[in-house]
Write an enzyme that holds these catalytic residues in place. Structure first.
Site, PDB file in Angstrom:
ATOM      1  CG  HIS A  49      46.853 -14.512  18.547  1.00  0.00           C
ATOM      2  ND1 HIS A  49      45.798 -14.539  19.427  1.00  0.00           N
ATOM      3  CD2 HIS A  49      47.962 -14.769  19.277  1.00  0.00           C
ATOM      4  CE1 HIS A  49      46.256 -14.801  20.644  1.00  0.00           C
ATOM      5  NE2 HIS A  49      47.561 -14.951  20.582  1.00  0.00           N
TER       6      HIS A  49
ATOM      7  CD  GLN B 287      54.614 -11.188  18.444  1.00  0.00           C
ATOM      8  OE1 GLN B 287      55.774 -10.849  18.672  1.00  0.00           O
ATOM      9  NE2 GLN B 287      53.905 -11.881  19.320  1.00  0.00           N
TER      10      GLN B 287
ATOM     11  CE  LYS C 245      52.133 -11.041  22.825  1.00  0.00           C
ATOM     12  NZ  LYS C 245      51.262 -11.565  21.777  1.00  0.00           N
TER      13      LYS C 245
HETATM   14  C1  LIG Z   1      50.060 -11.863  21.631  1.00  0.00           C
HETATM   15  C2  LIG Z   1      49.265 -11.679  20.410  1.00  0.00           C
HETATM   16  C3  LIG Z   1      47.887 -11.440  20.463  1.00  0.00           C
HETATM   17  C4  LIG Z   1      47.107 -11.445  21.753  1.00  0.00           C
HETATM   18  O1  LIG Z   1      47.617 -10.501  22.643  1.00  0.00           O
HETATM   19  P1  LIG Z   1      47.101 -10.468  24.157  1.00  0.00           P
HETATM   20  O2  LIG Z   1      48.133  -9.617  24.825  1.00  0.00           O
HETATM   21  O3  LIG Z   1      47.136 -11.874  24.653  1.00  0.00           O
HETATM   22  O4  LIG Z   1      45.760  -9.879  24.157  1.00  0.00           O
HETATM   23  C5  LIG Z   1      47.225 -11.240  19.287  1.00  0.00           C
HETATM   24  N1  LIG Z   1      47.867 -11.233  18.106  1.00  0.00           N
HETATM   25  C6  LIG Z   1      49.189 -11.450  18.018  1.00  0.00           C
HETATM   26  C7  LIG Z   1      49.853 -11.406  16.682  1.00  0.00           C
HETATM   27  C8  LIG Z   1      49.932 -11.680  19.161  1.00  0.00           C
HETATM   28  O5  LIG Z   1      51.235 -11.899  19.073  1.00  0.00           O
END
Ligand SMILES: *Cc1c(COP(=O)(O)O)cnc(C)c1O
Length: 417
Positions: free
Chosen positions: A134, A214, A237
């Site tokens: 990411h 994730q 998440k």
């Molecule tokens: C969503 C995500 C991020 C970033 O998370 P934020 O909540 O936007 O700071 C980083 N790495 C992975 C694998 C993600 O799914």
């Protein structure tokens, strides 16, 4: 079929669980029932979490760590309880948990603090990431490289979306100072063998960070058995509110790091000549923290761990398989990543169709998926696309939801072709 000797699979009632999420009862575009399949971007929140936040404001709100009155003490207790709940959720100690805004801030904190401590000693050293990171696990390290003269190295991804572990063994060597890898890819759903990667890092004296944004949702996490120095994730998440995230750091590593931001809470004593810093973890939590976020995250973890997690894993594995199977029946379909379990995340494109058009047509039919680069532009480039459509499941996803997705996809294909 005879029941005798059959292995009884635990069953998970996702339909019942869905009723705990008020937003999932709403409709979109007039009166179309909502099917939410954008969970890898953010999850919806159960009543238990919404209520905990409301209760915090109705009963206990005050600034933390400032003492002096009953509400201050209550708010501080709730905030520190949240820290303990997070710690036990991932097999850590409370003083190893730093609250941040999310995964992004957690990685920035580590990259900024560590690189400012190391300074020019990093010149010519390598920082190793993977091709499937990411942007949150790329850009902070590029900034660290710019500051110190370190060099960013990238572990390749195979055509099937899995990580090239041979290449990892090659790149993680005597010159390596830090290894930062994603546990489960938000674009491909593929799970990396982070335990082996962290062991490789340790064997060459490098620090390691695992991006668990994730994996925290779909796997039981124990930071000790992973063998990482840092583990990061976001609350939002994991059925918790936005604006709260976690940085786990091994106690002795955190102790060695300089502060990331200066301000209230993170100090012991301040004069204009000299400031002494507070202990870990509050040394890294300057200013008034996100108290409602911590309370909401604690409620989310309590809610989540009260589920039958074994049954949930079976349910999610079934849905993942089914999702891939359904997608692969569609003409001209290309699903990225390995053709096995996808941790409930599937990225795809359909021949002759722009992902955004597909997303719009699905949206009109009530199905929320994500289209775009998913903050993984280098990975998109690796696969020769600029965007994909991505469907991702959560604990409340049902087989009915996937039925709706399949029907909506078929209809969209007919309309767009
Ligand atoms: C969503 C995500 C991020 C970033 O998370 P934020 O909540 O936007 O700071 C980083 N790495 C992975 C694998 C993600 O799914």
């Amino acid at each position: 079929m005879s029941d005798v000797g059959a292995i009884v699979k635990p069953t998970f009632d996702a339909m019942k669980l869905k009723a705990e999420f008020p937003i999932l009862a709403r409709t979109v575009h007039g009166n179309v029932p909502l099917v939410y399949l954008d969970n890898a971007a953010t999850s919806q929140k159960p009543r238990a979490v919404i209520d905990a936040i409301t209760k915090y404001y109705e009963c206990s709100n005050a600034n933390v760590h400032r003492g002096g009155h009953a509400l201050g003490a209550e708010a501080t207790a709730l905030y520190e309880d949240a820290r303990s709940i997070v710690a036990s959720f991932i097999g850590a100690q409370p003083n190893e948990i730093i609250f941040t805004r999310g995964t992004t801030e957690s990685i920035n904190l580590v990259a900024a603090s560590w690189s400012s401590m190391m300074g020019e000693t990093l010149k010519g050293c390598t920082i190793v990431v993977t091709e499937m990171e990411h942007h949150a696990n790329i850009v902070p390290w590029q900034m660290a490289c710019e500051k110190t003269g370190a060099v960013l190295k990238v572990i390749r991804v195979h055509d099937d979306g899995t990580l090239d572990m041979e290449h990892a063994r090659e790149l993680i060597n005597d010159t390596t100072a830090f290894v930062s890898v994603v546990h489960v890819s938000n674009t491909l759903g593929v799970e990396n063998d982070v335990r082996t990667i962290c062991a490789l890092a340790r064997s060459v004296g490098a620090l390691s960070l695992v991006d668990g944004a994730q994996s925290i949702v779909h796997h039981a996490i124990n930071v000790t058995s992973l063998g990482c120095d840092f583990f990061v994730f976001s609350g939002h998440k994991l059925y918790a509110p936005t604006g709260i995230g976690v940085l786990f750091g091994r106690a002795n590593v955190l102790e060695s790091l300089p502060p990331y931001q200066g301000g209230g809470s993170m100090i012991l004593d301040v004069t204009f000549e000299r400031t002494t810093y507070n202990d870990v973890p509050v040394r890294f939590e300057a200013g008034t923290p996100n108290m409602e976020g911590a309370v909401g995250l604690a409620a989310a973890i309590r809610w989540f761990t009260a589920l039958d997690l074994e049954a949930l894993r079976v349910h999610e594995a079934e849905l993942s398989e089914r999702l891939l199977r359904d997608l692969n029946t569609i003409d001209g379909m290309r699903v990225f990543g390995p053709q096995t379990l996808h941790a409930g995340i599937a990225s795809f494109v359909i021949d002759g169709m722009h992902a955004h058009d597909l997303g719009t047509l699905l949206d009109e039919q009530g199905v929320a998926i994500r289209t775009g680069h998913h903050c993984t532009m280098p990975l998109m480039k690796r696969f020769g696309v600029t965007s994909t459509a991505r469907a991702s499941i959560a604990a409340y996803t049902t087989h009915d939801d996937l039925d709706v997705l399949s029907a909506a996809l078929l209809r969209s294909v007919r309309l767009l072709r």
